[in-house]
Design an enzyme around this catalytic site. Structure first.
Site, short mmCIF file in Angstrom:
data_model
loop_
_atom_site.label_atom_id
_atom_site.label_comp_id
_atom_site.label_asym_id
_atom_site.label_seq_id
_atom_site.Cartn_x
_atom_site.Cartn_y
_atom_site.Cartn_z
N LYS A 1 0.92 -1.22 0.05
CA LYS A 1 0.11 0.19 0.10
C LYS A 1 1.07 1.60 -0.12
CE LYS A 1 -0.86 0.44 5.07
NZ LYS A 1 -1.72 0.39 5.92
N ASP A 2 2.31 1.42 0.33
CA ASP A 2 3.04 2.28 0.28
C ASP A 2 3.69 2.57 -1.24
OD1 ASP A 2 2.62 2.72 3.00
OD2 ASP A 2 4.56 1.39 3.61
N ARG B 1 -8.36 8.15 4.77
CA ARG B 1 -9.27 7.12 4.05
C ARG B 1 -10.36 6.62 5.15
NH1 ARG B 1 -9.20 2.02 4.94
NH2 ARG B 1 -7.04 2.13 5.69
N ARG B 2 -9.36 6.22 6.10
CA ARG B 2 -10.15 5.70 7.47
C ARG B 2 -11.03 6.91 8.15
NH1 ARG B 2 -4.66 2.82 9.44
NH2 ARG B 2 -4.94 0.89 8.62
N ARG C 1 0.30 10.37 14.11
CA ARG C 1 1.44 9.52 13.34
C ARG C 1 2.21 8.48 14.23
NH1 ARG C 1 4.68 11.15 9.15
NH2 ARG C 1 5.32 9.16 9.54
N ARG D 1 1.13 4.52 18.51
CA ARG D 1 -0.40 4.57 18.53
C ARG D 1 -1.07 4.17 19.61
NH1 ARG D 1 -1.42 5.31 12.09
NH2 ARG D 1 0.45 6.23 11.40
N CYS E 1 -1.43 7.40 -2.36
CA CYS E 1 -1.45 6.68 -1.38
C CYS E 1 -2.25 7.07 -0.11
CB CYS E 1 -0.49 5.57 -1.13
SG CYS E 1 1.12 6.55 -0.29
#
Length: 321
Positions: free
Chosen positions: A84-85, A132-133, A154, A160, A247
């Site tokens: 995805k990166d 997106r989330r 981040r 997190r 992305c």
């Protein structure tokens, strides 16, 4: 035995705990495949050192460029990326040699007190660094008369989850695949259905890359490729590319095989939304399982054109209209 056969293969990887775990799995598979030792070469990328928001530092490629530079300079023989990166355009001088079988593509919640998403109290603070989330969580909350506050964060997994443990946030959203790979899936309090939050294009999949000139290594690494995963993520990334989005854009996509008896069809779902969740374009298409790269690309482009016709371009922010 030739000198090349004896020499350890050098695998370029980011330094994060997750990247090292992912690369370690691939290294072991390559050792078994080739009988050669594989050593991990840790490389720091701009995305690892910058504390800025991903969208602000360019999003696409910030975790990838340093690894690719090391490949082209001959400092490493191959590299492992989170798919995805990867930018959607593949450089001619590099080969995407293998995309192994995908891990769980879903997003997950790690919340205080073992809470599921549906049980979060009004006003709960939910951390994520992903537009997106944010777009989909906020849209879901709006649609169900719920009130949450998405907080941009981040950092690595420890950082997190630490926000939840310290009480600073009520929950964070992470990728299931990452927690599975570092052995921390027991901390998940809820798996978010893809009907609620579509993952990032390519989420849960790894990309193994080498130079295009090293045809022998590319052919060897290709034995780790999973054709169904490659077809699915190619369709997802084709959708992203056709939307002309990076992305870090609020785009979700998932291609899955409709396995009802023999597998004949692939469904591709896509979503684009504003981060506040006030506007969402979500569509899907179903077609025969792609048997070529071109078929998979066509599936993504077809859905992207339908989404653009429904106004997707205006919801992404970063696209030049």
């Amino acid at each position: 035995m030739t000198e090349r056969a004896q020499r350890a293969l050098r695998l370029g990887t980011r330094r994060s705990k997750l990247a090292m775990a992912q690369s370690g799995h691939v290294a072991e598979a390559v050792r078994q495949l080739t009988g050669r030792p594989v050593e991990l070469v840790e490389i720091t990328t701009y995305g690892d050192t910058s504390r800025e928001n991903l969208a602000q530092i360019g999003g696409t490629g910030v975790f990838v460029t340093a690894l690719r530079d090391a490949l082209l300079a001959g400092e490493v023989d191959f590299a492992v990326h989170s798919l995805k990166d990867l930018p959607t355009a593949q450089p001619d001088d590099l080969a995407l040699a293998a995309i192994p079988r995908r891990e769980d593509p879903r997003d997950v919640l790690v919340a205080r007190d073992g809470l599921r998403f549906a049980d979060l109290p009004a006003g709960s603070r939910v951390g994520t660094g992903s537009p997106r989330r944010m777009a989909q969580l906020n849209a879901y909350a709006r649609a169900h008369g719920r009130e949450i506050e998405c907080v941009a964060i981040r950092g690595n997994v420890d950082t997190r989850i630490g926000y939840v443990r310290s009480g600073e946030l009520d929950a964070v959203v992470l990728a299931a695949a990452g927690l599975n790979r570092i052995g921390r899936s027991e901390e998940v309090t809820d798996f978010l259905s893809v009907d609620t939050v579509l993952p990032a294009p390519g989420q849960g999949a790894l990309a193994i890359e080498c130079t295009a000139a090293d045809a022998a290594l590319a052919a060897t690494l290709a034995e780790l490729d999973d054709p169904h995963t490659r077809a699915a993520v190619t369709a997802e990334r084709s959708l992203l590319a056709a939307l002309e989005a990076g992305c870090s854009a609020p785009v979700g996509a998932l291609a899955d095989l409709l396995a009802d008896g023999p597998v004949h069809e692939m469904r591709l779902r896509g979503v684009v939304g504003t981060t506040d969740g006030s506007a969402l374009v979500q569509l899907s298409t179903t077609g025969s399982v792609p048997t070529s790269h071109g078929d998979a690309v066509a599936l993504g482009r077809e859905l992207a054109s339908e989404m653009l016709a429904k106004g997707a371009a205006g919801l992404m922010g970063e696209r030049a209209l």
